[in-house]
Design a protein around this motif. Structure first.
Motif, PDB file in Angstrom:
ATOM      1  N   ASP A 196      10.200 -13.821 -85.613  1.00 60.25           N
ATOM      2  CA  ASP A 196      10.994 -14.703 -84.740  1.00 60.25           C
ATOM      3  C   ASP A 196      11.694 -13.902 -83.652  1.00 60.25           C
ATOM      4  O   ASP A 196      11.904 -14.380 -82.541  1.00 60.25           O
ATOM      5  CB  ASP A 196      12.066 -15.440 -85.565  1.00 60.25           C
ATOM      6  CG  ASP A 196      11.435 -16.375 -86.588  1.00 60.25           C
ATOM      7  OD1 ASP A 196      10.197 -16.456 -86.613  1.00 60.25           O
ATOM      8  OD2 ASP A 196      12.189 -17.014 -87.358  1.00 60.25           O
ATOM      9  N   GLU A 197      12.088 -12.659 -84.014  1.00 58.46           N
ATOM     10  CA  GLU A 197      12.783 -11.791 -83.062  1.00 58.46           C
ATOM     11  C   GLU A 197      11.898 -11.562 -81.827  1.00 58.46           C
ATOM     12  O   GLU A 197      12.363 -11.603 -80.692  1.00 58.46           O
ATOM     13  CB  GLU A 197      13.010 -10.453 -83.778  1.00 58.46           C
ATOM     14  CG  GLU A 197      14.118  -9.612 -83.245  1.00 58.46           C
ATOM     15  CD  GLU A 197      14.351  -8.438 -84.192  1.00 58.46           C
ATOM     16  OE1 GLU A 197      13.733  -7.390 -83.971  1.00 58.46           O
ATOM     17  OE2 GLU A 197      15.122  -8.577 -85.166  1.00 58.46           O
ATOM     18  N   LYS A 200      11.464 -14.712 -79.673  1.00 58.91           N
ATOM     19  CA  LYS A 200      12.668 -14.935 -78.877  1.00 58.91           C
ATOM     20  C   LYS A 200      12.706 -13.994 -77.666  1.00 58.91           C
ATOM     21  O   LYS A 200      12.952 -14.402 -76.543  1.00 58.91           O
ATOM     22  CB  LYS A 200      13.893 -14.667 -79.764  1.00 58.91           C
ATOM     23  CG  LYS A 200      15.011 -15.645 -79.522  1.00 58.91           C
ATOM     24  CD  LYS A 200      15.998 -15.534 -80.637  1.00 58.91           C
ATOM     25  CE  LYS A 200      17.401 -15.838 -80.160  1.00 58.91           C
ATOM     26  NZ  LYS A 200      18.377 -15.505 -81.199  1.00 58.91           N
ATOM     27  N   ASP A 203      10.421 -14.873 -74.992  1.00 57.35           N
ATOM     28  CA  ASP A 203      10.985 -16.017 -74.276  1.00 57.35           C
ATOM     29  C   ASP A 203       9.925 -16.988 -73.730  1.00 57.35           C
ATOM     30  O   ASP A 203       9.842 -17.221 -72.512  1.00 57.35           O
ATOM     31  CB  ASP A 203      11.866 -15.469 -73.127  1.00 57.35           C
ATOM     32  CG  ASP A 203      12.812 -16.550 -72.611  1.00 57.35           C
ATOM     33  OD1 ASP A 203      13.017 -17.541 -73.331  1.00 57.35           O
ATOM     34  OD2 ASP A 203      13.318 -16.404 -71.488  1.00 57.35           O
ATOM     35  N   SER A 207       3.948 -14.517 -78.938  1.00 57.09           N
ATOM     36  CA  SER A 207       4.505 -14.023 -80.201  1.00 57.09           C
ATOM     37  C   SER A 207       4.075 -12.568 -80.390  1.00 57.09           C
ATOM     38  O   SER A 207       3.520 -11.956 -79.483  1.00 57.09           O
ATOM     39  CB  SER A 207       4.014 -14.904 -81.352  1.00 57.09           C
ATOM     40  OG  SER A 207       2.613 -14.960 -81.343  1.00 57.09           O
TER      41      SER A 207
END
Ligand code: ADP
Length: 312
Positions: A196-197, A200, A203, A207
């Motif tokens: 997930d980091e 994020k 943006d 992935s």
């Protein structure tokens, strides 16, 4: 002669993974398969002066079979990314169908290949792959790679997403390093939700693909080295435990037939499962409980899909 295949070679993971495999001195022939763009990716990589001969295949003219024919190792990052409005279940059904289709081809034209599944959700796609291979009578042991640190090694067991991932910091090597109590929960969370980091930080632009490609490559390289006879290669791998010596007792203890533990690799692929559950701490036991609860559902979902795929 070692023939390697990447199915899903044009994607975010597939392209850097193809590059790494093209550079690998253990590979003599590299076949790229995808539903789009493989002639382009293969042409691009053919300009690299390493020994592996490279070819690109599309579904037309039975390209999947031609690509996988007599392969020694098949790595599968194929799938579709989650689109807005799609549920996890929608994603599962599509990727599950893609993996099932690819494994059916592999079982037919490359029954001896080592098969490494990267397509998510791995907790369910590996069980699908194993069930298809079992039904075709070609099953030995199914494996999916996982990343470990290069200097510090922490056994990571269980599954491949969120709470199903269990890092065993008590078994860190070299030994003598301990995680302070006040940092423990945050560190576990980073390991479990590291993907997930990256999502994020990117943006909206994707992935984890480059690090995942390297993890897949590292694992494939170890599988090929072990196949050539190199000893002492151990890698945490999400495997069908009853199919691996030493795995049955771990399956009984966890209630999960598919589970990641350190696996010794050899000429036959996954050759020995190490039971690291004997010496886990109370905190790790709690993590393990949460892991097995979720993982059992993920596995059942994959096994059920393999036997009763939804009718189109
Ligand atoms: P990731 O970031 O996980 O690599 P991508 O969507 O970028 O995800 O890549 C997945 C790749 O899998 C795409 O290139 C897609 O065309 C490919 N793909 C989808 N379905 C199939 C299939 N049935 N056979 C082979 N490749 C497929």
């Amino acid at each position: 002669m070692v023939k390697a295949v990447i199915a899903g070679a044009s994607g975010g993971i597939g392209q850097p993974l193809s590059l790494l495999m093209k550079l690998c001195p253990l590979v003599d022939e590299l076949a790229l398969y995808d539903v789009v763009n493989t002639p382009g990716v293969a042409a691009d990589l053919s300009h690299i002066s390493s020994t592996a001969k490279i070819t690109g295949y599309l579904p037309k003219d039975d390209g999947g079979k031609a690509a996988m024919k007599d392969a020694d190792i098949i790595i599968i990052p194929a799938g579709i990314p989650r689109k807005p409005g799609m549920t996890r279940d929608d994603l599962f059904k599509i990727n599950a169908g893609i993996v099932k289709g690819l494994i059916e081809i592999a079982a037919e034209v490359a029954p001896k290949a080592f098969i490494l599944v990267i397509s998510n959700p791995v907790n369910s796609t590996v069980p699908i792959a194993a069930e298809v291979l079992k039904a075709k009578g070609t099953f030995v042991a199914e494996i999916a790679g996982k990343k470990t640190g290069s200097e510090l090694t922490v056994p990571v067991i269980g599954g491949h997403s969120g709470e199903t991932i269990v890092p065993l910091f008590s078994q860190i090597s070299p030994s003598g390093i301990s995680i302070p109590d006040d940092k423990y929960d945050a560190l576990v969370n980073r390991v479990q939700f590291g993907g997930d980091e990256v999502v994020k930080a990117k943006d909206g632009a994707g992935s984890a693909t480059l690090s995942m490609a390297y993890a897949g490559y590292r694992f494939a390289e170890k599988v090929l080295k072990a196949a050539k006879g190199e000893k002492g290669l151990v890698e945490p791998s999400f495997v069908y435990l009853p199919g691996v010596p030493g795995g049955k007792e771990i399956a009984e203890k966890t209630g999960c037939d598919f589970f990641s533990v350190p696996i010794e690799l050899g000429p036959n692929g996954a050759e020995k499962a190490t039971n690291v559950l004997g010496s886990i701490t109370e905190k790790e036991k709690k993590l393990l409980d949460a892991c097995t609860t979720g993982l059992k559902d993920n596995i059942t979902k994959g096994v059920t899909f393999a036997h009763n795929p939804p009718q189109k």
